[in-house]
Design a protein around this motif. Structure first.
Motif, mmCIF file in Angstrom:
data_model
loop_
_atom_site.group_PDB
_atom_site.id
_atom_site.type_symbol
_atom_site.label_atom_id
_atom_site.label_comp_id
_atom_site.label_asym_id
_atom_site.label_seq_id
_atom_site.Cartn_x
_atom_site.Cartn_y
_atom_site.Cartn_z
ATOM 1 N N MET A 1 27.297 31.805 11.867
ATOM 2 C CA MET A 1 28.724 31.679 11.556
ATOM 3 C C MET A 1 29.534 32.782 12.262
ATOM 4 O O MET A 1 30.633 32.546 12.728
ATOM 5 N N LEU A 68 39.946 28.339 8.463
ATOM 6 C CA LEU A 68 39.411 29.116 7.336
ATOM 7 C C LEU A 68 38.595 30.302 7.853
ATOM 8 O O LEU A 68 38.668 31.408 7.295
ATOM 9 N N PHE A 71 40.997 32.864 9.085
ATOM 10 C CA PHE A 71 41.632 33.512 7.933
ATOM 11 C C PHE A 71 40.688 34.562 7.336
ATOM 12 O O PHE A 71 41.105 35.688 7.047
ATOM 13 N N SER A 72 39.420 34.184 7.153
ATOM 14 C CA SER A 72 38.450 35.120 6.557
ATOM 15 C C SER A 72 38.297 36.343 7.451
ATOM 16 O O SER A 72 38.109 37.466 6.968
ATOM 17 N N LEU A 75 41.165 38.679 7.039
ATOM 18 C CA LEU A 75 41.011 39.358 5.751
ATOM 19 C C LEU A 75 39.850 40.374 5.783
ATOM 20 O O LEU A 75 39.758 41.242 4.908
ATOM 21 N N GLU A 77 36.730 39.450 5.367
ATOM 22 C CA GLU A 77 35.813 39.007 4.309
ATOM 23 C C GLU A 77 34.897 37.915 4.847
ATOM 24 O O GLU A 77 35.315 37.085 5.652
ATOM 25 N N ASP A 78 33.649 37.899 4.342
ATOM 26 C CA ASP A 78 32.689 36.884 4.745
ATOM 27 C C ASP A 78 32.802 35.659 3.829
ATOM 28 O O ASP A 78 32.774 35.786 2.598
ATOM 29 N N LEU A 79 32.942 34.475 4.441
ATOM 30 C CA LEU A 79 33.152 33.253 3.662
ATOM 31 C C LEU A 79 32.007 32.984 2.680
ATOM 32 O O LEU A 79 32.249 32.623 1.525
ATOM 33 N N ILE A 80 30.768 33.150 3.163
ATOM 34 C CA ILE A 80 29.635 32.814 2.307
ATOM 35 C C ILE A 80 29.515 33.793 1.144
ATOM 36 O O ILE A 80 29.312 33.395 -0.010
ATOM 37 N N ALA A 82 32.020 35.445 -0.143
ATOM 38 C CA ALA A 82 33.154 35.151 -1.029
ATOM 39 C C ALA A 82 32.852 33.943 -1.903
ATOM 40 O O ALA A 82 33.166 33.928 -3.104
ATOM 41 N N ALA A 83 32.209 32.909 -1.312
ATOM 42 C CA ALA A 83 31.869 31.706 -2.083
ATOM 43 C C ALA A 83 30.840 32.032 -3.171
ATOM 44 O O ALA A 83 30.955 31.576 -4.306
ATOM 45 N N ARG A 84 29.841 32.849 -2.819
ATOM 46 C CA ARG A 84 28.820 33.229 -3.817
ATOM 47 C C ARG A 84 29.460 33.953 -4.998
ATOM 48 O O ARG A 84 29.145 33.685 -6.160
ATOM 49 N N GLN A 85 30.355 34.885 -4.676
ATOM 50 C CA GLN A 85 30.996 35.645 -5.763
ATOM 51 C C GLN A 85 31.876 34.732 -6.613
ATOM 52 O O GLN A 85 31.949 34.888 -7.835
#
Lengths: 100, 100, 100, 100
Positions: A1, A68, A71-72, A75, A77-80, A82-85
């Motif tokens: 990614m 997306l 955007f991440s 920011l 921030e890592d998408l995966i 962020a999704a896990r959290q």
């Protein structure tokens, strides 16, 4: 990614588009691409829409993802992650009824 | 990413939510979550919005991604491969001005 | 406004489009047209967008309104009365600071 | 409708909110309210959604209209005239099959 993010950045920088890609504009773009995806389903059921033009749907889905990822990246921030959290928060908000 | 998709499926199945997750409903959900993300930027600039509540923004970004993963799964398509293929189309549509 | 609603119905019925115009599909259409309106402002400030192509903006605004009128008609509710009642609720939610 | 616009302006000015109401922010707001309206239909058919909570739907519809009126006012355009002109364009784009 991460490799894909670099490719998207390269694409954008080659075209000098970076100046417009602040977080607010990217949030607008994500919303617009999500609407274009939804538009594929405007007048038909889910199954009929996919049968009608699946490639168009896959392309619109990809556009949402591409914005997306940008955007991440803005920011930092890592998408995966962020999704896990977020999934952990969801699990607290909507407890698992099979574990009671 | 495939592992994350499995976790999302497990979460959904534990709560018996699968029945509603057809492609049209998921496309609606992606659009709604994208709007909630945009809402974080409604009355402020990009920088001010992030300074105001970055965690809320990260959570909304995660929600878009979670629904996007479910959507890609219903479609039987890989998000990263779809993005790569769309980037190739974009490169044809918007030629690279630095390579002329 | 009632006359305009009748014109829109006539337009739709002449084209046999009534079958698709249930409330859920119209809500999708309102959201899609609102996104097309927003798209006019994707990469520019408000003033610059209007200077760039005001007619396109007016047309997209009209599309949102046309679908909103059809939606209100399916619901059997008057838009102006609904707005007046919502304003009253808003006035309670956000009290007038000049009348204290 | 003009009276309603004045009431909305008064409401906004009493609360000192005018500063944020440029065309781009209003276009974002219209899109967000349209999504909140669509959210009422996220997991149910049109009929079931109306049966479930019609008042919520009417309120969200009103919110779209209130922002649309403000937007038209910022643009200096009349919604009904804009809709009539757009209907004329639509009639050219989609000719009436009953008049051939």
């Amino acid at each position: 990614m991460n490799e894909l993010i670099k490719e998207i950045q390269q694409f954008r920088d080659d075209r000098d588009w970076g100046g417009n890609h602040d977080a607010r504009s990217l949030a607008i773009s994500i919303s617009l691409e999500a609407s274009e995806l939804l538009e594929c389903f405007q007048w038909r059921s889910g199954e009929d829409s996919i049968a009608y033009d699946k490639q168009a749907i896959v392309d619109e889905m990809a556009d949402v993802f591409i914005y997306l990822l940008q955007f991440s990246d803005v920011l930092g921030e890592d998408l995966i992650m962020a999704a896990r959290q977020k999934m952990k928060k969801n699990a607290i908000k909507y407890p698992n009824p099979t574990k009671s």
